[in-house]
Design a protein around this motif. Structure first.
Motif, PDB file in Angstrom:
ATOM      1  N   PHE A 189      42.754 -13.197  35.844  1.00 44.89           N
ATOM      2  CA  PHE A 189      43.994 -12.750  35.209  1.00 44.89           C
ATOM      3  C   PHE A 189      44.944 -13.946  35.115  1.00 44.89           C
ATOM      4  N   LYS A 190      44.856 -14.665  34.024  1.00 44.69           N
ATOM      5  CA  LYS A 190      45.634 -15.896  33.863  1.00 44.69           C
ATOM      6  C   LYS A 190      47.116 -15.615  33.643  1.00 44.69           C
ATOM      7  N   LYS A 191      47.467 -14.445  33.130  1.00 48.06           N
ATOM      8  CA  LYS A 191      48.868 -14.129  32.864  1.00 48.06           C
ATOM      9  C   LYS A 191      49.525 -13.362  34.008  1.00 48.06           C
ATOM     10  N   LEU A 192      48.850 -13.258  35.129  1.00 49.01           N
ATOM     11  CA  LEU A 192      49.383 -12.489  36.250  1.00 49.01           C
ATOM     12  C   LEU A 192      50.579 -13.200  36.860  1.00 49.01           C
ATOM     13  N   ASN A 193      51.717 -12.516  36.920  1.00 50.28           N
ATOM     14  CA  ASN A 193      52.953 -13.084  37.468  1.00 50.28           C
ATOM     15  C   ASN A 193      53.347 -12.475  38.816  1.00 50.28           C
ATOM     16  N   TYR A 194      52.902 -11.250  39.090  1.00 51.73           N
ATOM     17  CA  TYR A 194      53.265 -10.575  40.332  1.00 51.73           C
ATOM     18  C   TYR A 194      52.029  -9.858  40.867  1.00 51.73           C
ATOM     19  N   LEU A 195      51.809  -9.998  42.177  1.00 54.20           N
ATOM     20  CA  LEU A 195      50.640  -9.409  42.828  1.00 54.20           C
ATOM     21  C   LEU A 195      51.041  -8.901  44.209  1.00 54.20           C
ATOM     22  N   ASP A 196      50.570  -7.699  44.535  1.00 56.27           N
ATOM     23  CA  ASP A 196      50.834  -7.094  45.838  1.00 56.27           C
ATOM     24  C   ASP A 196      49.494  -6.708  46.466  1.00 56.27           C
ATOM     25  N   ILE A 197      49.135  -7.366  47.569  1.00 52.73           N
ATOM     26  CA  ILE A 197      47.893  -7.087  48.300  1.00 52.73           C
ATOM     27  C   ILE A 197      48.215  -6.759  49.755  1.00 52.73           C
TER      28      ILE A 197
END
Length: 421
Positions: A257-265
């Protein structure tokens, strides 16, 4: 010349009139005196006293002879009298089409303003709640108008709606926000497979918190993007928190996901958190946030579009199969009255309400613009460290390519998954 008028009373024959020299005279029967006077006009009744008018329409349908009043608008005057006026021809046609909306062939090229009124009229008649005809009618609107029908869909903790109206949900196109938090879907759910199709390639915000996902589910979800460069390629916000089956290996699938700006893991099954934080920073330039990010506030995600009330009708229909809170309260009250111990019934609560999470469990990432400017320097340092590893021996040189092949090469399961598209 004389004549008599018929009267309702047979005993009283009424007055006698005589015309002489062009003038009309009244003759008194008792005194036989002729009175020169004109008769007073009697009230004339067109219909009998028991006559009434009944307004009936659609008499050709013998099976349903019901009085139709929807073609008229009933209002009251200032004096309190009932007044009705006929509806406009546009309103009558709109009502007729909305009653038969499932028989529409296509709406492509139809004006959006009229289509919205038609959708509202069919929605008021609850046409989209019907199992077969409702799905067929909804597909005609989604094919023609896409995101106007629905641009954002919030199904947080609505697992009953998903199970009952799965095909209707799959008919929505061009969604930009999809919230499936706390639905317990699992890796093999049909809806997760549908998310990766081209119909939902416009999704930029995807919330999959607490859905029993694992590394296998992430592999299936990212397969079209990793190989065919399609699917969730426009994804910017991704929430994978509270999925304990996701490990360090599954995080590697998210690098596509090259356009991913926010991630919650947060609250996942990560073992080496520091290594994962470093990989996310070097691979897709995501920086670990020390404070909770507002992008993962689920209150911002709402259902928006023409079908907003339709989704609400689905929720009300699904809630009929669940026991209401009033019955539970009456049951517990009866148990307290009879002195019985109340059985503890823990409701199925979503993990969204658990706000007392530790700071160490907060694994939310964001893409910092300042970090992106220093990213080439970090890339050079990583390349330099990689060059030093090559000088240590042939055994270490062979191990490193094999570790890269784990993320670049496709397994037989990946090819079987791609054959389904």
């Amino acid at each position: 010349m004389s004549y008599s008028l018929k009267s309702e009373n047979l005993l009283d024959r009424g007055p006698i009139y005589v015309r002489e020299h062009g003038q009309l005279y009244t003759v008194d029967q008792d005194s036989s005196i002729v009175n020169n006077s004109t008769p007073e006009p009697r009230p004339f009744r067109l219909f009998s006293k028991g006559f009434s008018v009944e307004l009936c329409m659609n008499r050709e349908d013998d099976s349903a002879r019901k009085e139709r009043t929807d073609h008229f608008i009933f209002t009251y005057t200032k004096e309190g009298n009932l007044r009705y006026s006929a509806k406009s021809l546009f309103g009558l046609v709109l009502d007729y089409i909305s009653d038969n909306v499932d028989h529409i062939d296509s709406l492509i090229g139809f004006p959006e303003q009229i289509a919205e009124k038609l959708f509202s009229a069919a929605e008021a008649r609850q046409k989209f709640k019907e199992p077969v005809t409702g799905l067929r009618a909804l597909q005609k609107f989604t094919e023609a108008y896409g995101s106007l029908v629905l641009c954002s869909l919030c199904l947080q903790n609505r697992y009953l709606v998903i199970s009952e109206k799965l095909e209707e949900i799959k008919s929505f196109r061009d969604l930009t926000c999809l919230d499936l938090s706390c639905c317990k879907l699992g890796d093999n759910h049909e809806l997760l497979e549908h998310i990766t199709k081209e119909a939902l390639s416009s999704v930029t915000r995807l919330l999959l918190k607490d859905n029993c996902l694992s590394d296998a589910g992430l592999r299936k979800m990212t397969a079209p993007v990793r190989v065919m460069k399609r699917g969730l390629e426009n994804l910017c916000v991704l929430d994978l928190s509270c999925n304990p089956e996701i490990t360090d290996r599954g995080i590697g699938y998210l690098f596509s996901f090259k356009k991913l700006n926010y991630l919650d893991i947060s609250k996942t099954g990560l073992k080496d958190v520091k290594a994962v934080v470093q990989r996310l920073q070097t691979q897709i330039s995501l920086v670990h946030s020390k404070v909770p990010l507002k992008e993962f506030d689920h209150s911002n995600c709402k259902t928006e579009g023409w079908a907003e009330q339709t989704v609400l009708q689905w929720e009300q229909l699904a809630m009929k199969t669940v026991r209401t809170k009033e019955t539970l309260k009456s049951r517990t009250a009866a148990q307290h009255f009879y002195g019985k111990k109340c059985r503890i019934e823990e409701p199925v609560t979503c993990t969204l309400v658990q706000t007392n999470a530790k700071a160490s469990e907060n694994l939310q990432f964001y893409k910092d613009e300042e970090q992106n400017s220093h990213f080439p320097i970090l890339k050079k340092e990583a390349a330099a460290s990689h060059h030093l590893k090559k000088t240590k021996g042939l055994t270490e040189q062979e191990r490193e390519p094999t570790s890269k092949q784990k993320h670049t090469c496709l397994t037989m399961e990946d090819w079987d998954l791609l054959d389904t598209y």
